[in-house]
Design a protein around this motif. Sequence first.
Motif, PDB file in Angstrom:
ATOM      1  N   ASP A 367       0.849  -1.186   0.000  1.00 21.93           N
ATOM      2  CA  ASP A 367       0.000   0.000   0.000  1.00 21.93           C
ATOM      3  C   ASP A 367       0.890   1.244   0.000  1.00 21.93           C
ATOM      4  O   ASP A 367       1.679   1.462   0.912  1.00 21.93           O
ATOM      5  N   MET A 368       0.745   2.086  -1.046  1.00 22.51           N
ATOM      6  CA  MET A 368       1.558   3.295  -1.170  1.00 22.51           C
ATOM      7  C   MET A 368       0.772   4.563  -0.835  1.00 22.51           C
ATOM      8  O   MET A 368       1.333   5.649  -0.780  1.00 22.51           O
ATOM      9  N   GLY A 369      -0.541   4.446  -0.667  1.00 28.96           N
ATOM     10  CA  GLY A 369      -1.339   5.597  -0.289  1.00 28.96           C
ATOM     11  C   GLY A 369      -1.538   6.613  -1.397  1.00 28.96           C
ATOM     12  O   GLY A 369      -2.090   7.692  -1.162  1.00 28.96           O
ATOM     13  N   ASN A 370      -1.108   6.288  -2.600  1.00 31.37           N
ATOM     14  CA  ASN A 370      -1.288   7.190  -3.736  1.00 31.37           C
ATOM     15  C   ASN A 370      -1.126   6.388  -5.025  1.00 31.37           C
ATOM     16  O   ASN A 370      -0.604   5.269  -5.018  1.00 31.37           O
ATOM     17  N   ARG A 371      -1.576   6.975  -6.122  1.00 27.73           N
ATOM     18  CA  ARG A 371      -1.493   6.334  -7.432  1.00 27.73           C
ATOM     19  C   ARG A 371      -0.027   6.281  -7.873  1.00 27.73           C
ATOM     20  O   ARG A 371       0.638   7.322  -7.956  1.00 27.73           O
ATOM     21  N   ILE A 372       0.480   5.099  -8.198  1.00 27.88           N
ATOM     22  CA  ILE A 372       1.875   4.942  -8.624  1.00 27.88           C
ATOM     23  C   ILE A 372       1.906   4.820 -10.146  1.00 27.88           C
ATOM     24  O   ILE A 372       1.345   3.884 -10.719  1.00 27.88           O
ATOM     25  N   ARG A 373       2.592   5.784 -10.779  1.00 25.90           N
ATOM     26  CA  ARG A 373       2.610   5.871 -12.240  1.00 25.90           C
ATOM     27  C   ARG A 373       3.779   5.111 -12.862  1.00 25.90           C
ATOM     28  O   ARG A 373       3.653   4.532 -13.939  1.00 25.90           O
ATOM     29  N   ASP A 374       4.961   5.128 -12.230  1.00 24.29           N
ATOM     30  CA  ASP A 374       6.115   4.463 -12.842  1.00 24.29           C
ATOM     31  C   ASP A 374       7.050   3.973 -11.747  1.00 24.29           C
ATOM     32  O   ASP A 374       7.009   4.435 -10.595  1.00 24.29           O
ATOM     33  N   VAL A 375       7.910   3.020 -12.129  1.00 21.32           N
ATOM     34  CA  VAL A 375       8.855   2.414 -11.197  1.00 21.32           C
ATOM     35  C   VAL A 375      10.156   2.136 -11.925  1.00 21.32           C
ATOM     36  O   VAL A 375      10.159   1.772 -13.113  1.00 21.32           O
ATOM     37  N   ALA A 376      11.284   2.333 -11.243  1.00 19.04           N
ATOM     38  CA  ALA A 376      12.603   2.078 -11.824  1.00 19.04           C
ATOM     39  C   ALA A 376      13.534   1.622 -10.712  1.00 19.04           C
ATOM     40  O   ALA A 376      13.324   1.938  -9.530  1.00 19.04           O
ATOM     41  N   VAL A 377      14.593   0.895 -11.087  1.00 23.92           N
ATOM     42  CA  VAL A 377      15.544   0.345 -10.122  1.00 23.92           C
ATOM     43  C   VAL A 377      16.906   0.992 -10.335  1.00 23.92           C
ATOM     44  O   VAL A 377      17.430   1.019 -11.449  1.00 23.92           O
ATOM     45  N   ALA A 378      17.491   1.517  -9.253  1.00 24.79           N
ATOM     46  CA  ALA A 378      18.801   2.154  -9.310  1.00 24.79           C
ATOM     47  C   ALA A 378      19.911   1.108  -9.230  1.00 24.79           C
ATOM     48  O   ALA A 378      19.683  -0.047  -8.853  1.00 24.79           O
ATOM     49  N   LYS A 379      21.127   1.528  -9.562  1.00 25.69           N
ATOM     50  CA  LYS A 379      22.272   0.608  -9.541  1.00 25.69           C
ATOM     51  C   LYS A 379      22.531   0.052  -8.154  1.00 25.69           C
ATOM     52  O   LYS A 379      23.000  -1.082  -8.001  1.00 25.69           O
ATOM     53  N   ASP A 380      22.249   0.843  -7.121  1.00 30.71           N
ATOM     54  CA  ASP A 380      22.506   0.381  -5.764  1.00 30.71           C
ATOM     55  C   ASP A 380      21.424  -0.554  -5.237  1.00 30.71           C
ATOM     56  O   ASP A 380      21.491  -1.019  -4.096  1.00 30.71           O
ATOM     57  N   GLY A 381      20.401  -0.834  -6.045  1.00 28.69           N
ATOM     58  CA  GLY A 381      19.340  -1.743  -5.646  1.00 28.69           C
ATOM     59  C   GLY A 381      18.144  -1.071  -5.006  1.00 28.69           C
ATOM     60  O   GLY A 381      17.147  -1.740  -4.717  1.00 28.69           O
ATOM     61  N   SER A 382      18.215   0.242  -4.793  1.00 26.96           N
ATOM     62  CA  SER A 382      17.036   0.949  -4.293  1.00 26.96           C
ATOM     63  C   SER A 382      16.014   1.077  -5.413  1.00 26.96           C
ATOM     64  O   SER A 382      16.342   1.005  -6.597  1.00 26.96           O
ATOM     65  N   VAL A 383      14.769   1.249  -5.031  1.00 20.85           N
ATOM     66  CA  VAL A 383      13.667   1.323  -5.990  1.00 20.85           C
ATOM     67  C   VAL A 383      13.080   2.726  -5.944  1.00 20.85           C
ATOM     68  O   VAL A 383      12.845   3.283  -4.863  1.00 20.85           O
TER      69      VAL A 383
END
Length: 400
Positions: A367-383
């Motif tokens: 649950d993010m509490g808001n509409r999620i439009r896009d997602v990407a993954v960084a080199k360090d593994g964070s999202v």
Amino acid sequence: MLNGQVTKTTIKQAVLRSLFVLGLAGSVLNPSLSQAQSINAGGREAVAENPFKVQEVAAFNTPWAIAFLPDQRLLVTEKAGHIFLTDQKGKKTEVANVPPVSFEGQNGLLDIAVSPDFATDKLVYFTYAEPERSGKDVLSSLTFARAKLSEKDGKASLDDLTVLWRQMPKSKWGQPGGIIAFSPDGKYLFLTSGDRMNPKTAQDPKLALGKVLRFNRDGSVPQDNPRSDLAGQDADNARALTWTTGHRNPYGLAFAADGKLWLHEMGPKGGDELNLIKQGLNYGWPVVSNGTQYSGEAIPHHETRPEFEPPVIYWTPVIAPAGLAFYEGGLFKDWKGSALIGGLASMALIRVAFKDNGDADEAERYDMGNRIRDVAVAKDGSVYVIEDDIPGRLLRLTPK
């Protein structure tokens, strides 16, 4: 033809092309592909506690897409026609020379992707609804372009812009699609094109609507596309570029680490889909769907028409999927190999897990509490996720 005789390869190619036109190639050559049972993950609940902490990086006005540069700065598109270069601390630099867009309803500035050779060519690829006024109506084409991202004295701009492709005919409706994915070898570009709210177009081979298209990186037709022999015979090369058929409103397209191409698309009332994309297959819209019309009228389900490729997962009730990335980082060890999908109606981040045999299922919903439009993954593994809102926040997710 060799020595006046037709070869087996020639016959096979002719058969495949005929089947492709009919949308039957996948099911005829491998009937088991269309017999798999789709999983309905629509009724799943969010986990009790999210396994990550959330850091706000920056805020935007109705952002639509995010993409990482090699130095881990992000490009963020805003639907109204703006692009920002944003660093990890949230410093924003607006990119100049963005072309005019038709910003209305679902249309506007859409996806952005960074060239695999960005270190040397500095190219970015992006999609937008290109406007054209016709009487009282504003028409638009889904337009696929590239430009050089130039930086100097703290400023950034798009230079040498080239339109690679325009969808024809123009439309005044939404559901443009517009998601870009590079093939793992970096040689080809795949693009989703929605049905522009005219469902029958998805089954019309002469229209590049409701399709996945495949390009060379310069926008030309790859010679090994299913109907590359038809290059130049349509105003927008619709038949020559078509890779798959029968899609409704596809807002997610990405390659997994094993080289498989996955797509998700919004269904009508119910029936959001996650599909494994295979050359030449027909995914059925609007002839079949696991949803119903908004009027309540029934649509035959995929299982009733085995010639169409069924989704691996569908969601009824819907999640309204937007954005798709595969996780191969090291921070979230349980997520390795998973697909991460943004949810608009579900206001969630959805994780899909895959088995060795290719089966997939929704593993967790956050649950993010808001509409999620896009997602990407960084080199360090964070999202990183972006919210579909005014303001829409760019958020960084790391393990608790």
